[in-house]
Design an enzyme around this catalytic site. Sequence first.
Site, PDB file in Angstrom:
ATOM      1  N   CYS A  46     -32.986 -29.495 -37.516  1.00  0.00           N
ATOM      2  CA  CYS A  46     -32.060 -30.402 -37.933  1.00  0.00           C
ATOM      3  C   CYS A  46     -33.452 -31.783 -38.377  1.00  0.00           C
ATOM      4  O   CYS A  46     -33.917 -32.284 -37.136  1.00  0.00           O
ATOM      5  CB  CYS A  46     -31.622 -31.263 -36.223  1.00  0.00           C
ATOM      6  SG  CYS A  46     -31.040 -32.321 -36.084  1.00  0.00           S
ATOM      7  N   CYS A  49     -33.231 -34.937 -36.045  1.00  0.00           N
ATOM      8  CA  CYS A  49     -33.769 -34.546 -34.129  1.00  0.00           C
ATOM      9  C   CYS A  49     -35.792 -34.392 -34.168  1.00  0.00           C
ATOM     10  O   CYS A  49     -35.227 -35.066 -33.278  1.00  0.00           O
ATOM     11  CB  CYS A  49     -33.520 -33.114 -33.790  1.00  0.00           C
ATOM     12  SG  CYS A  49     -31.551 -32.779 -34.400  1.00  0.00           S
TER      13      CYS A  49
END
Length: 305
Positions: A46, A49
Amino acid sequence: MIELGGAAAPAAEDLIKDSSEATFMADVVEASQTVPVIVDFWAPWCGPCKTLGPALEAEVSAAKGAVKMVKVNVDENQMIAGQLRVQSIPTVYAFWQGQPVDGFQGAVPPSEIKEFVKRVAAHGNGPEEDGGLAEAVEAAEEMLTQGAAVDAAQTFAAILGEDPANAAALGGLARAHLAMGELDQAEALLNNAAAEIANAPEVEAARAQLDLARQAEDAGPVAELRAQVEANPDDHQARFDLATALHANGEVEEAVTELLDLFRRDREWNDGAARAQLFTIFDALKPNDPVVLNGRRKLSSMIFA
C-alpha cells in the site's frame, strides 16, 4: 498524562507496536482501558500507507504517552480486518476503553493527522472543559431512548451550534430524524458532515441506520417471505428479503440469523450481499451489543473456518 517534572516519556517500543490476531485484545482492547490506542491498518504493497504510517508514529511519539499506536498488517491478520469492516487501506481507528471512538480512511494531510491524534489523546485526559457538551449529548441520547425524538433533536442541534464538529451530536441528530420518520433530513445531514467527522463511528452508525430504514420502506410481509424460504431453502433472494423484513419489524437477532444462514449457503451470492448486510446491521448497533458480538463471532468462524 505526564506530570511536570515527572518520569521520562515512555520508550518508543511502549508507545508503538505491531499487533496480530493473537495479541489484538491485549494490545488494543485491554490497553485502551487506560490510554487511547490508535490502530493503523496497513499492508506492505500500500503506497499511501508508507507515508501515513510514519506521520502517525511521529505525532504519537510527540504526544509523549497520551496515546499509543498499534500497527496491523491486514495481509497477515485478515480476521481482525474483517471484523472491523476494513474495506480499504490505509484505515485508522482509535479505541478508548475498548470501543472505537474515532477514525478515518485514506491518506490525509499532516495537519489533519496532528488534529486527529490530539483529539484521540483528549479521551484519556479526563473530563474536559467543553462547556458541558458531553453531558448534553448524554442527556439527548437518554431523550432519544425514551422516545422523545423531538426534544433530542433540539438538544443535538444546539450542541452542533456550539461545536459543529461534534460527531456524537451529528450522529444523534440524524438518528433523531430517523426516529421521527424524516429520512431525507437525516440523509442530508450525513451527506454534509464535516470532513473531519465524516467517517467517525457515530456518523457511520447513523448512516447504517439510514440504509436499513430505507430498506424497511420496501420490506415485504414476513409471513409470506418465511413461507417462500421454507418451501425453497435455496431461494437466496427470498431469504435476504426475509432478513430485511425481520429487521424492519425490530427482530434484529432473527434477521442476523437468516443472513448468517444465507452466507453459509452461498457467501458470494449477489456480490457478497449477505456479508455486506450483516456489516450494515452491526454498524447500526453499539459495538458491545450482544447481537453484534455473537454475530461477528459466528461470521468470523465461517469466514476463517
